[in-house]
Design an enzyme around this catalytic site. Structure first.
Site, PDB file in Angstrom:
ATOM      1  N   GLY A 108     -71.025  45.316 -16.018  1.00  0.00           N
ATOM      2  CA  GLY A 108     -70.803  45.748 -17.393  1.00  0.00           C
ATOM      3  C   GLY A 108     -71.563  47.026 -17.701  1.00  0.00           C
ATOM      4  O   GLY A 108     -72.072  47.219 -18.807  1.00  0.00           O
ATOM      5  N   LYS A 122     -72.849  31.344 -22.964  1.00  0.00           N
ATOM      6  CA  LYS A 122     -74.237  31.754 -22.790  1.00  0.00           C
ATOM      7  C   LYS A 122     -75.149  30.553 -22.531  1.00  0.00           C
ATOM      8  O   LYS A 122     -76.153  30.667 -21.818  1.00  0.00           O
ATOM      9  CB  LYS A 122     -74.709  32.542 -24.006  1.00  0.00           C
ATOM     10  CG  LYS A 122     -73.995  33.881 -24.170  1.00  0.00           C
ATOM     11  CD  LYS A 122     -74.135  34.767 -22.928  1.00  0.00           C
ATOM     12  CE  LYS A 122     -73.550  36.154 -23.148  1.00  0.00           C
ATOM     13  NZ  LYS A 122     -73.736  37.036 -21.959  1.00  0.00           N
ATOM     14  N   ASN A 153     -74.777  41.496 -16.593  1.00  0.00           N
ATOM     15  CA  ASN A 153     -74.703  41.913 -17.990  1.00  0.00           C
ATOM     16  C   ASN A 153     -73.294  41.839 -18.571  1.00  0.00           C
ATOM     17  O   ASN A 153     -73.139  41.761 -19.787  1.00  0.00           O
ATOM     18  CB  ASN A 153     -75.239  43.341 -18.120  1.00  0.00           C
ATOM     19  CG  ASN A 153     -74.920  43.958 -19.465  1.00  0.00           C
ATOM     20  OD1 ASN A 153     -75.542  43.650 -20.474  1.00  0.00           O
ATOM     21  ND2 ASN A 153     -73.917  44.843 -19.488  1.00  0.00           N
ATOM     22  N   ALA A 192     -71.003  28.694 -25.882  1.00  0.00           N
ATOM     23  CA  ALA A 192     -70.852  27.825 -24.711  1.00  0.00           C
ATOM     24  C   ALA A 192     -71.063  28.608 -23.423  1.00  0.00           C
ATOM     25  O   ALA A 192     -71.709  28.129 -22.483  1.00  0.00           O
ATOM     26  CB  ALA A 192     -69.473  27.173 -24.721  1.00  0.00           C
ATOM     27  N   ILE A 251     -79.057  42.631 -31.998  1.00  0.00           N
ATOM     28  CA  ILE A 251     -79.420  43.952 -31.502  1.00  0.00           C
ATOM     29  C   ILE A 251     -78.462  44.982 -32.096  1.00  0.00           C
ATOM     30  O   ILE A 251     -77.274  44.695 -32.293  1.00  0.00           O
ATOM     31  CB  ILE A 251     -79.339  44.001 -29.961  1.00  0.00           C
ATOM     32  CG1 ILE A 251     -80.121  42.825 -29.334  1.00  0.00           C
ATOM     33  CG2 ILE A 251     -79.846  45.334 -29.429  1.00  0.00           C
ATOM     34  CD1 ILE A 251     -81.605  42.814 -29.617  1.00  0.00           C
ATOM     35  N   ARG A 301     -70.894  50.985 -20.491  1.00  0.00           N
ATOM     36  CA  ARG A 301     -71.272  51.400 -21.849  1.00  0.00           C
ATOM     37  C   ARG A 301     -72.408  50.532 -22.370  1.00  0.00           C
ATOM     38  O   ARG A 301     -72.805  49.557 -21.741  1.00  0.00           O
ATOM     39  CB  ARG A 301     -70.071  51.275 -22.792  1.00  0.00           C
ATOM     40  CG  ARG A 301     -69.671  49.831 -23.055  1.00  0.00           C
ATOM     41  CD  ARG A 301     -68.458  49.742 -23.974  1.00  0.00           C
ATOM     42  NE  ARG A 301     -67.225  49.936 -23.238  1.00  0.00           N
ATOM     43  CZ  ARG A 301     -66.045  50.158 -23.813  1.00  0.00           C
ATOM     44  NH1 ARG A 301     -65.971  50.258 -25.127  1.00  0.00           N
ATOM     45  NH2 ARG A 301     -64.959  50.301 -23.084  1.00  0.00           N
ATOM     46  N   TYR A 350     -68.348  31.887 -27.078  1.00  0.00           N
ATOM     47  CA  TYR A 350     -69.475  32.727 -26.665  1.00  0.00           C
ATOM     48  C   TYR A 350     -70.745  31.895 -26.481  1.00  0.00           C
ATOM     49  O   TYR A 350     -71.458  32.030 -25.481  1.00  0.00           O
ATOM     50  CB  TYR A 350     -69.700  33.819 -27.704  1.00  0.00           C
ATOM     51  CG  TYR A 350     -70.749  34.833 -27.336  1.00  0.00           C
ATOM     52  CD1 TYR A 350     -70.486  35.827 -26.389  1.00  0.00           C
ATOM     53  CD2 TYR A 350     -72.005  34.810 -27.943  1.00  0.00           C
ATOM     54  CE1 TYR A 350     -71.452  36.763 -26.056  1.00  0.00           C
ATOM     55  CE2 TYR A 350     -72.973  35.746 -27.614  1.00  0.00           C
ATOM     56  CZ  TYR A 350     -72.698  36.718 -26.676  1.00  0.00           C
ATOM     57  OH  TYR A 350     -73.654  37.654 -26.344  1.00  0.00           O
ATOM     58  N   ASP A 397     -63.292  43.710 -11.303  1.00  0.00           N
ATOM     59  CA  ASP A 397     -63.080  42.644 -12.270  1.00  0.00           C
ATOM     60  C   ASP A 397     -64.026  41.515 -11.914  1.00  0.00           C
ATOM     61  O   ASP A 397     -63.900  40.892 -10.851  1.00  0.00           O
ATOM     62  CB  ASP A 397     -61.625  42.176 -12.206  1.00  0.00           C
ATOM     63  CG  ASP A 397     -61.324  40.999 -13.121  1.00  0.00           C
ATOM     64  OD1 ASP A 397     -62.259  40.469 -13.758  1.00  0.00           O
ATOM     65  OD2 ASP A 397     -60.149  40.590 -13.187  1.00  0.00           O
ATOM     66  N   VAL A 398     -65.010  41.222 -12.768  1.00  0.00           N
ATOM     67  CA  VAL A 398     -66.041  40.240 -12.434  1.00  0.00           C
ATOM     68  C   VAL A 398     -65.498  38.823 -12.335  1.00  0.00           C
ATOM     69  O   VAL A 398     -66.198  37.925 -11.849  1.00  0.00           O
ATOM     70  CB  VAL A 398     -67.214  40.275 -13.444  1.00  0.00           C
ATOM     71  CG1 VAL A 398     -67.859  41.652 -13.479  1.00  0.00           C
ATOM     72  CG2 VAL A 398     -66.767  39.841 -14.832  1.00  0.00           C
TER      73      VAL A 398
END
Length: 256
Positions: free
Chosen positions: A22, A168, A99, A166, A197, A25, A164, A72-73
């Protein structure tokens, strides 16, 4: 574009190779720049080839070492191939920063299957695939630092982010388990859990919501991307050699 010299941590990573997913950017770019500023050769990974080249260019423009790897991860074979290329090019691999991540928010009752699946695929599956792929070369080298980007949403939840949160929470569980499995080979595995952030994501929030977050945060402000990048840099450094299986919360005291 962020200047690498803004990093507030000084450590020597010369001769080490790092993968940052990631990295095209935002936070990923800053993490890649920070690692490079400390001497690491950085393999910058993302699906956005154009922005990825901007990241690599920003590192090289100040004398750093970086290469772009479009990947592509969520694609197991692509991940394995990328790691193989990095290891062969640098004769080893010492650092991985997972990331890459996305959000596709929505309340549970209205959340579509693809909203759930895409977030879990990139945020959790991607972290698993890269972690599994780097384990072999790190075990062979008998050293390694794996740093996963989690979130306080994975610790306390957040309305509208079932997918999101779940994903993390899964990253945190994965971090703790893999830390146990790889500790005997001097490989540490930790997570950084940012709070709110100042990023493109928070910029979309209503000003009243931002004000409320600041009021609930003991330090009275949103975090800066550099706050997170510095935490990653610390966990990737020799100074964190006896820290593993931990979640470093960077949230200004919000969930203290």
């Amino acid at each position: 574009m962020t200047d690498q010299t803004k990093t507030r941590i000084t450590t020597n990573l010369e001769g080490q190779t790092a993968i940052v997913t990631g990295a095209a950017r935002g936070l990923g770019r800053l993490i890649a720049q920070s690692l490079a500023a400390c001497g690491a050769g950085v393999a910058c990974v993302d699906v956005n080839a154009e922005l990825l080249e901007e990241t690599v260019g920003s590192i090289k423009s100040v004398g750093g070492q970086a290469r772009a790897f479009t990947c592509d991860v969520t694609d197991s074979q692509a991940v394995n191939d990328t790691v193989d290329q990095v290891v062969k090019a640098h004769d080893g691999l010492q650092i991985l920063v997972n990331n890459a991540g996305i959000t596709r928010d929505g309340m549970l009752m209205r959340m579509k299957d693809d909203q759930w699946d895409s977030v879990l695929a990139i945020n959790l599956r991607g972290t698993f695939l890269f972690t599994r792929a780097v384990a072999k070369p790190m075990i062979k080298g008998r050293q390694g630092r794996i740093v996963n980007i989690a979130s306080i949403s994975g610790m306390i939840g957040n309305p509208g982010q079932a997918n999101y949160s779940a994903s993390k929470a899964g990253v945190i569980g994965l971090t703790r388990t893999v830390a146990m499995e790889l500790a005997s080979r001097s490989i540490t595995v930790n997570a950084v859990a940012p709070g709110f952030i100042e990023t493109d994501m928070t910029a979309k929030l209503d000003p009243e919501i931002i004000d409320g977050i600041k009021q609930r945060t003991p330090l009275g402000r949103l975090g800066q991307p550099l706050d997170v990048a510095d935490a990653v840099l610390f966990l990737a450094s020799p100074a964190a050699a006896f820290i593993t299986g931990q979640v470093l919360v960077v949230d200004g005291g919000l969930i203290a």
